[in-house]
Design an enzyme around this catalytic site. Structure first.
Site, PDB file in Angstrom:
ATOM      1  N   SER A 229       0.838  -1.205   0.000  1.00 29.39           N
ATOM      2  CA  SER A 229       0.000   0.000   0.000  1.00 29.39           C
ATOM      3  C   SER A 229       0.874   1.256   0.000  1.00 29.39           C
ATOM      4  CB  SER A 229      -0.952  -0.038   1.196  1.00 29.39           C
ATOM      5  OG  SER A 229      -1.899   0.997   1.135  1.00 29.39           O
TER       6      SER A 229
ATOM      7  N   HIS B 241      -8.125   0.954  -1.156  1.00 33.45           N
ATOM      8  CA  HIS B 241      -7.953   0.017  -2.275  1.00 33.45           C
ATOM      9  C   HIS B 241      -9.284  -0.560  -2.759  1.00 33.45           C
ATOM     10  CE1 HIS B 241      -3.736   0.535  -1.608  1.00 33.45           C
ATOM     11  NE2 HIS B 241      -3.898   0.180  -0.351  1.00 33.45           N
TER      12      HIS B 241
END
Length: 303
Positions: free
Chosen positions: A86, A190
């Site tokens: 991430s 996400h």
């Protein structure tokens, strides 16, 4: 062959920067970064409580700063590959020479603010599912309207969605899943919920001039090695609304012949996954400066 990796949001804990700032020049460096992005990283990394550093706009720059600071403390080194989970991909972009420190922190500041704004539109969150068959789990999540936002491998998938959808998951776990653990994040990262942040981040990325990676840069979009700085930036923009495929990154580590994995501060999450998914690969997490000697030995043996 050594892979240097950087963790994502949720790895931060109160006071985790305190001991790192005692290293020579570290406090001045972090103070300069703080001035550059308009955020007091020193205070947040030493005195803020868990709720303050859970704030997306704070957590993300703090994590990138910690990763850069701990990697610098290792001294000169050239890993065989780099990757990040991430927001850790921005840290990894600095390791690879795609971005410099200032550009990375400027970008992550914009990223954190944009994702915080997107998260405020609808009350959302994320939860880690431990155990179970990935195909069964993914199908079950989709039935509940949740997104498998992080497919981490080693028996871990992170679900993301609205608070109502996550509550339904607690009441109706997929077959074989042992545990559902709520994560210390402020939104469904996400996923499509982060769509508004993509445009903001694209504009910020458009002002940067990236270099091409000097070492193998493994993207968490699909586990592929990315050859150009322009594509790294493009992927950094898109990944805020796309699932993280850390399982595929670890498959690529195997293919590359990685023999050791070193996770920068605040390490622990990715080394834990590697211990289960990459048997025979040495792992080490940089949690405090007390870990530096062991990390340097690992670098000397494998980098």
């Amino acid at each position: 062959m050594l892979v240097l990796v950087a963790p994502g949001q949720g790895a931060q804990t109160p006071g985790f920067l305190t001991e790192w700032l005692d290293l020579p020049g570290a406090a001045d460096r972090v103070a300069a970064w703080s001035d550059a992005i308009g955020l007091d990283l020193v205070r947040y990394g030493t005195k803020a409580d868990a709720d303050e550093i859970r704030d997306t706009a704070v957590a993300q720059p703090l994590l990138v700063a910690a990763g850069l600071l701990s990697a610098t403390a290792l001294g000169d080194m050239t890993p065989g590959a780099v990757a990040g989970h991430s927001v850790g991909e921005i840290t990894a972009a600095v390791f690879a020479g795609v971005l410099d420190d200032t550009a990375a922190l400027s970008l992550v500041r914009r990223r954190g603010l944009a994702m915080a704004d997107a998260a405020a539109i609808t009350e959302t969150g994320m939860a880690a599912l431990l155990g179970g068959d990935p195909e069964v789990t993914v199908a079950h999540l989709e039935k509940l309207g949740l997104t498998p936002a992080n497919i981490n491998g080693a028996g871990q998938i992170v679900a993301a969605g609205t608070k109502e959808q996550l509550a339904a998951l607690e009441a109706d776990k997929p077959e074989g899943v042992r545990k559902v653990v709520a994560l210390k994040v402020a939104g469904a990262f996400h996923t499509h919920h982060m769509g508004p942040a993509v445009d903001t981040l694209a504009k910020a990325a458009g002002t940067l001039t990236p270099g091409d990676p000097r070492v193998t840069y493994v993207s968490n979009k699909d586990g592929k090695a990315v050859a150009t700085g322009a594509e790294v930036l493009q992927r950094l923009v898109g990944q805020v609304a796309n699932p993280v495929r850390w399982d595929l990154c670890m498959e690529t580590f195997k293919e590359l012949g990685v023999t050791a994995l070193l996770e920068v501060c605040p390490g622990g999450t990715l080394t834990g996954l590697a211990k289960r998914a990459l048997p025979g690969v040495k792992t080490l997490a940089l949690k405090t400066p007390a870990d530096l000697d062991a990390a340097r030995e690992l670098v000397a043996e494998h980098a």
